[in-house]
Design a protein around this motif. Sequence first.
Motif, PDB file in Angstrom:
ATOM      1  N   LYS A 115       0.813  -1.227   0.000  1.00 50.43           N
ATOM      2  CA  LYS A 115       0.000   0.000   0.000  1.00 50.43           C
ATOM      3  C   LYS A 115       0.845   1.274   0.000  1.00 50.43           C
ATOM      4  O   LYS A 115       0.403   2.313  -0.489  1.00 50.43           O
ATOM      5  N   ASP A 116       2.051   1.204   0.569  1.00 50.19           N
ATOM      6  CA  ASP A 116       2.881   2.407   0.627  1.00 50.19           C
ATOM      7  C   ASP A 116       3.794   2.546  -0.591  1.00 50.19           C
ATOM      8  O   ASP A 116       4.604   3.465  -0.667  1.00 50.19           O
ATOM      9  N   PHE A 117       3.656   1.641  -1.564  1.00 53.64           N
ATOM     10  CA  PHE A 117       4.498   1.680  -2.755  1.00 53.64           C
ATOM     11  C   PHE A 117       4.213   2.945  -3.570  1.00 53.64           C
ATOM     12  O   PHE A 117       3.109   3.151  -4.049  1.00 53.64           O
ATOM     13  N   GLY A 118       5.213   3.796  -3.704  1.00 56.82           N
ATOM     14  CA  GLY A 118       5.043   5.032  -4.465  1.00 56.82           C
ATOM     15  C   GLY A 118       4.245   6.097  -3.753  1.00 56.82           C
ATOM     16  O   GLY A 118       3.854   7.097  -4.360  1.00 56.82           O
ATOM     17  N   ALA A 119       3.999   5.921  -2.454  1.00 57.26           N
ATOM     18  CA  ALA A 119       3.190   6.897  -1.722  1.00 57.26           C
ATOM     19  C   ALA A 119       4.015   8.102  -1.284  1.00 57.26           C
ATOM     20  O   ALA A 119       3.513   9.227  -1.238  1.00 57.26           O
ATOM     21  N   LEU A 120       5.290   7.865  -0.964  1.00 55.21           N
ATOM     22  CA  LEU A 120       6.151   8.938  -0.473  1.00 55.21           C
ATOM     23  C   LEU A 120       7.334   9.133  -1.403  1.00 55.21           C
ATOM     24  O   LEU A 120       7.874   8.163  -1.957  1.00 55.21           O
TER      25      LEU A 120
ATOM     26  N   VAL B 142      -0.605  11.837  -5.720  1.00 54.73           N
ATOM     27  CA  VAL B 142      -0.148  10.443  -5.778  1.00 54.73           C
ATOM     28  C   VAL B 142      -1.290   9.414  -5.731  1.00 54.73           C
ATOM     29  O   VAL B 142      -1.280   8.462  -6.513  1.00 54.73           O
ATOM     30  N   PRO B 143      -2.291   9.547  -4.838  1.00 52.87           N
ATOM     31  CA  PRO B 143      -3.355   8.527  -4.801  1.00 52.87           C
ATOM     32  C   PRO B 143      -4.067   8.364  -6.141  1.00 52.87           C
ATOM     33  O   PRO B 143      -4.371   7.235  -6.560  1.00 52.87           O
ATOM     34  N   PHE B 144      -4.324   9.475  -6.834  1.00 59.74           N
ATOM     35  CA  PHE B 144      -4.985   9.432  -8.137  1.00 59.74           C
ATOM     36  C   PHE B 144      -4.110   8.702  -9.153  1.00 59.74           C
ATOM     37  O   PHE B 144      -4.585   7.821  -9.886  1.00 59.74           O
ATOM     38  N   VAL B 145      -2.828   9.045  -9.199  1.00 59.65           N
ATOM     39  CA  VAL B 145      -1.925   8.425 -10.171  1.00 59.65           C
ATOM     40  C   VAL B 145      -1.765   6.936  -9.872  1.00 59.65           C
ATOM     41  O   VAL B 145      -1.731   6.107 -10.785  1.00 59.65           O
ATOM     42  N   ARG B 146      -1.677   6.577  -8.584  1.00 53.29           N
ATOM     43  CA  ARG B 146      -1.541   5.170  -8.210  1.00 53.29           C
ATOM     44  C   ARG B 146      -2.762   4.365  -8.656  1.00 53.29           C
ATOM     45  O   ARG B 146      -2.634   3.276  -9.216  1.00 53.29           O
TER      46      ARG B 146
ATOM     47  N   PHE C 128      11.095   6.874  -5.663  1.00 52.00           N
ATOM     48  CA  PHE C 128      10.262   8.000  -6.090  1.00 52.00           C
ATOM     49  C   PHE C 128       8.823   7.732  -5.679  1.00 52.00           C
ATOM     50  O   PHE C 128       8.445   6.587  -5.417  1.00 52.00           O
ATOM     51  N   ASP C 129       7.996   8.772  -5.635  1.00 54.88           N
ATOM     52  CA  ASP C 129       6.562   8.541  -5.541  1.00 54.88           C
ATOM     53  C   ASP C 129       6.007   8.459  -6.964  1.00 54.88           C
ATOM     54  O   ASP C 129       6.731   8.647  -7.948  1.00 54.88           O
TER      55      ASP C 129
END
Length: 252
Positions: A119-124, A228-232, A170-171
């Motif tokens: 879940k935290d992949f690419g979040a920060l 980030v949430p939208f792109v993920r 990277f995020d």
Amino acid sequence: MVDLVILCVFAFAAGLIDAAVGGGGLIQIPALFNVLPASPPAALLGTNKVASACGTAFAARSFVRKVVIDWSLVIPAACAAFAMAFVGAATVSLVPQSLMRPAVLVLIVLMAIYTFWKKDFGALHKPMRIGTREKLLAIVIGGAIGFYDGLFGPGTGSFLIFLFIRCFAFDFLHASASAKLVNIATNVAALMFFIPTGNVLYLIAIPMAAFNILGALTGTWLAVRKGVPFVRALFLVLLLILIGKLSYDLLL
């Protein structure tokens, strides 16, 4: 005229999706082949590349203005991608497509599972310190993805985004921006083949390019605004679409 309007609508959608998470070719290429079935495949691919290259360039320009880019990684990756795209294109006839599709399908399924469960992949965005090792890794990534883009192609942007997150912390937003800049290099390499060989339908390509640019600017704006949430979420949707398309192609 109706055909051109349809293609421009698809070009806008392709530019929007591609700007955020890559994969615009999944929308634009089938549209061209369905609307213009009598045209030579090489000319349709060249037309697609002109339109998508323009959209990618404008998306990258917008990202550069709004996102801090780590040029020490992006430039080596882009240079390697440019060079290896030629090598990939030159070896297309040597590697059976029947072998590529299952291998790529497995990789994309693993990417989707990893991204969904972590879940935290690419979040920060916590990029590591960039040294010689990281620059060499960027060259390897750029070269491998450039080769793949010249050889086969589907999911190139998605692979780049995944690797920028996994290898450099990277995020999603920064990874997407960096991927766009590397994509410019592979696009230029492809255009250096399509344009001199006359494989571009300019009366179709120019209007499609304009709408692809509009879509790219919209997609970039959404990615930056929504974050980030939208792109993920969009990235995961695109991976599922890729899995569906590659699975369908294997069954044909």
